[in-house]
Scaffold this motif. Structure first.
Motif, PDB file in Angstrom:
ATOM      1  N   GLY A   1      20.030  64.142  20.987  1.00 56.88           N
ATOM      2  CA  GLY A   1      18.939  64.778  21.724  1.00 56.88           C
ATOM      3  C   GLY A   1      18.890  64.326  23.171  1.00 56.88           C
ATOM      4  N   GLU A   2      19.065  63.021  23.383  1.00 56.62           N
ATOM      5  CA  GLU A   2      19.083  62.511  24.757  1.00 56.62           C
ATOM      6  C   GLU A   2      20.256  63.082  25.536  1.00 56.62           C
ATOM      7  OE1 GLU A   2      19.166  58.279  24.403  1.00 56.62           O
ATOM      8  OE2 GLU A   2      17.157  58.169  23.525  1.00 56.62           O
ATOM      9  N   GLN A   3      21.421  63.162  24.907  1.00 55.39           N
ATOM     10  CA  GLN A   3      22.609  63.698  25.586  1.00 55.39           C
ATOM     11  C   GLN A   3      22.437  65.181  25.899  1.00 55.39           C
ATOM     12  OE1 GLN A   3      25.149  61.638  26.548  1.00 55.39           O
ATOM     13  NE2 GLN A   3      25.698  63.422  27.775  1.00 55.39           N
ATOM     14  N   LYS A   4      21.828  65.939  25.000  1.00 62.88           N
ATOM     15  CA  LYS A   4      21.579  67.360  25.265  1.00 62.88           C
ATOM     16  C   LYS A   4      20.644  67.524  26.447  1.00 62.88           C
ATOM     17  CE  LYS A   4      22.369  69.497  20.770  1.00 62.88           C
ATOM     18  NZ  LYS A   4      21.771  70.224  19.645  1.00 62.88           N
ATOM     19  N   LYS A   5      19.623  66.668  26.517  1.00 63.16           N
ATOM     20  CA  LYS A   5      18.693  66.732  27.649  1.00 63.16           C
ATOM     21  C   LYS A   5      19.429  66.424  28.952  1.00 63.16           C
ATOM     22  CE  LYS A   5      14.344  65.012  29.363  1.00 63.16           C
ATOM     23  NZ  LYS A   5      14.066  63.783  30.021  1.00 63.16           N
TER      24      LYS A   5
ATOM     25  N   ASN B   1      21.596  69.366  29.891  1.00 62.52           N
ATOM     26  CA  ASN B   1      20.782  70.459  30.409  1.00 62.52           C
ATOM     27  C   ASN B   1      20.353  70.176  31.851  1.00 62.52           C
ATOM     28  OD1 ASN B   1      19.435  72.913  30.309  1.00 62.52           O
ATOM     29  ND2 ASN B   1      17.528  71.956  29.629  1.00 62.52           N
ATOM     30  N   ASP B   2      19.957  68.928  32.128  1.00 64.16           N
ATOM     31  CA  ASP B   2      19.586  68.551  33.494  1.00 64.16           C
ATOM     32  C   ASP B   2      20.764  68.730  34.447  1.00 64.16           C
ATOM     33  OD1 ASP B   2      17.075  67.944  32.561  1.00 64.16           O
ATOM     34  OD2 ASP B   2      17.394  65.755  32.534  1.00 64.16           O
TER      35      ASP B   2
END
Length: 119
Positions: free
Chosen positions: A76-80, A83-84
């Motif tokens: 989840g952190e990596q996806k965020k 996305n950033d």
């Protein structure tokens, strides 16, 4: 008949008037054979083994579930972060921004020298 009466008298004299007292009986001890003892011990050991095995499996499942949750949080952190970064790339690759940077660096737009590349 006399004999019958005599037998009755002898029987009545032999019996006490109160309830008959019995000789105290010894308690019978319940004895198990060697095969039965081995069977009970092996069953007990099997139950203990099964209980330990079940608890060990539950501990393993708990650890795996905890590891999966940690991995999902990392994903989840990596996806965020991805996305950033995608938003940043979109912002930096805007045509107006590129044209502004080119003018800041002293470049000019010559329509005759522009080549269009198609994907």
């Amino acid at each position: 008949m006399v004999n019958d009466a005599a037998v009755k008298v002898v029987r009545e004299q032999g019996r006490p008037a109160a309830s008959p007292s019995r000789a105290p009986r010894r308690k019978r001890r319940f004895r198990l054979s060697l095969a039965e003892k081995l069977l009970f011990v092996s069953f007990f050991l099997f139950v203990v083994y099964a209980a330990v095995h079940i608890v060990a499996n539950q501990v393993r499942l708990y650890e795996l579930n905890r590891h999966v949750q940690q991995l999902e949080a990392t994903i989840g952190e990596q996806k965020k972060a991805n996305n950033d970064l995608y938003v940043e790339v979109q912002r930096l690759s805007a045509y107006e921004r590129i044209l502004q940077k080119a003018k800041e660096l002293g470049l000019s737009l010559d329509e005759n020298r522009v080549k269009v590349v198609q994907e």
